[in-house]
Design an enzyme around this catalytic site. Sequence first.
Site, mmCIF file in Angstrom:
data_model
loop_
_atom_site.group_PDB
_atom_site.id
_atom_site.type_symbol
_atom_site.label_atom_id
_atom_site.label_comp_id
_atom_site.label_asym_id
_atom_site.label_seq_id
_atom_site.Cartn_x
_atom_site.Cartn_y
_atom_site.Cartn_z
ATOM 1 C CD GLU A 75 -1.672 -2.345 1.790
ATOM 2 O OE1 GLU A 75 -0.462 -2.573 2.017
ATOM 3 O OE2 GLU A 75 -2.581 -3.154 2.064
ATOM 4 C CG PHE A 113 -9.094 -9.177 12.686
ATOM 5 C CD1 PHE A 113 -7.799 -9.589 13.011
ATOM 6 C CD2 PHE A 113 -9.507 -9.249 11.357
ATOM 7 C CE1 PHE A 113 -6.943 -10.064 12.025
ATOM 8 C CE2 PHE A 113 -8.656 -9.736 10.372
ATOM 9 C CZ PHE A 113 -7.374 -10.136 10.709
ATOM 10 C CD GLN A 114 -6.977 -7.053 8.790
ATOM 11 O OE1 GLN A 114 -7.912 -6.810 8.055
ATOM 12 N NE2 GLN A 114 -5.859 -7.632 8.369
ATOM 13 C CE LYS A 168 -17.043 -5.809 5.169
ATOM 14 N NZ LYS A 168 -16.429 -7.114 5.444
ATOM 15 C CG MET A 213 23.055 10.982 2.136
ATOM 16 S SD MET A 213 24.262 12.144 1.472
ATOM 17 C CE MET A 213 23.331 12.893 0.155
#
Lengths: 96, 559
Positions: B47, B109-110, B159, B472
């Site tokens: 993502e 959950f999540q 949702k 760097m």
Amino acid sequence: MWSIISVLVENKPGVLFKVTNLFRSRNYNIDSISVGITENPEFSRMTITTSADEKQLNQIIKQLDKMIDSVEVKHLEEKRQHGNNEPCQCFQMPSS
Amino acid sequence: MSGARSLMVALEKEGVELVFGLPGGANLPIYDELYKSNIRHILVRHEQSAAHMADGFGRVSRRPGVCFATSGPGATNIVTGIATAQADSAPMIAITGQVPSKMIGRDAFQESDIIGITNPIVKYAFQPMDAAEIPEVVKKAFYISSTGRPGPVLIDIPKDVQQNEAEMQFPNEVKIRGYHPWVDPDIREIERAIEMLLSSERPIILAGGGVIISGAFAELQSIAELLMIPVVTTFKGKGSFPENHPLSLGPIGMHGHAEANKMMVEADCVLAAGSRFSDRSVGTFEEFEKRLKIIHMDVDPAEIGKNQTTTVAVVGDIKASLRIMVKMLVQKAIKRGDNNPWLKKVNETKEYFRENLKLHPHPLGAAKVLRKLREVLPHQSIVTTEVGQHQMWASLFFDVIQPGTFFSSTGLGTMGWGFPAAIGAKAAKPSVPVLDIAGEGSFNMTENSLAVSVLDNLPVIVLLMNNFSLGMVAQWQRTFYDKRMIGIDLKNCPDYVKIAEAYGAQGIRAESIDEIGKAVQTALKSDVATVIDVPIDPQEDVLPFVAPGTPLKDMILPS
Ligand SMILES: Cc1ncc(C[n+]2csc(CCOP(=O)(O)OP(=O)(O)O)c2C)c(N)n1
Ligand SMILES: [Mg+2]
């Protein structure tokens, strides 16, 4: 230097969080804060006292003004001596 | 109509034709409506890359790019992308699924409090709790993201709100009482700015990212030419002014051009257009403002006085402000010649450094590689970069000729940004070549977007300046930590030619300047992504260098 800032904000969840988070993420200090709903229930008023120098204060006000949920920002008063422990006596707690 | 359906309709009304994303449990209703809509979905493999693609799309098209992620880990995976867009004022809309509203706060959950997590790094965030709010929320999100100083806006939709049916109304216009992005520049301040520029002996223009965001290229060039003022840029403003123009000095800052830093320090008055005076650009704030009269133009009033004390401040859109300035100059028939001691000095300094600046002797020295690239890459091509030495070499040695074709993660400095952003840029402007000047460490972070580039037919070119290290960081360890090298050796792993081939892209190893030229030409003709792996010298430093916390005048030159 004490300063009192009054912010009229949208009365909705999360706005107090955003204001305090703004102070935290820019490393400013809040000495006291009070929040209450106004006569118009769409708005709340926050009254914040902070000890900041002029440059910081200027930034605080501009950053608060930039917040999309703030509708009006006012710089109410400055108190120059420290130790005066009553920076908040000049305004009334809004009733909620 | 369901909330999810109204989201698609609202996005279509905003002209959205494609979104970048990856589905999961909490945004399946959205994906089901996406399936039925005309909006193209570009499936990413992480993502974070979806967010960077939307960012790259947004910077190039100057309309918000859109990315989708599910709740919890999907949402937290886009956090870096949101922060990157915010730091560079890029327009973007991130739409996340959230657990059902009744589950919020129960550590479901999540579940993650993505609104809380992203609060300091978004321009605004919405969490509609009623399906009927969605059309207005989308309208507001696009309005906020794309106006004033652009930035990322998050829409987090539980949702059940996606699933619920409601009577939908799609507003054509929205007003937000606490948001006033249009400020008309104050004419008197612009007049004062002109007076100050005319009365100063050593004026300079500092063009920042705001010139690129507002597309004020023609206005900037007119002012520079009418007043014969040399132009330096910030790194974000690189390419806001053609870098082959006689008045161009290039970027200032930590790895600015020597002539730009030198002249910046000697100027007595600066017209700063759309720059926030970042520490990377100015070195130390105190030193910078000491001898300088500063005219500051910015769309964001909070930038005025944040880092520098200004003499004249013009708040408003940069293009609008500069246009007014051009008009005034033309009306007053102000046109200055080039016969003055300041310009003479500027030209001498420029010439001196162009002739005498020592370049790295290695056959694949950065300057040679990037000048070859400039030679073969058409001017209208879009170039992105990753973050590290290669990025700063791009700033030093790759001249941007056509304004607005160079993009980099300048504010947050996000390794892994350049490649997915290049894919987003290609989606926004398929007609031009898009090339990412990359370090292998950065490319390694988001290289799985090769799958997207190949499968979604968005061919871009990656020029990998491969020094087999986090170069760097290595440079800082060599310079500031007495060569105690730790955590920088990438040991020639993986093999990037094979990586490219594994994804069905083209991999070319180019081991000479000549081969680089040929490889780029092959890539330009190819219809799949091409990774050009160029083994450069791991010992090369980026020079000049202004050490952090030191003033520009203390610039370290190559010896
Ligand atoms: C996500 C992230 N992690 C760490 C850093 C710190 N960092 C800055 S440059 C750099 C090295 C980049 O290596 P590479 O992409 O190979 O570029 P090079 O400097 O070698 O050209 C690192 C680790 C960063 N900017 N971003
Ligand atoms: Mg490297």
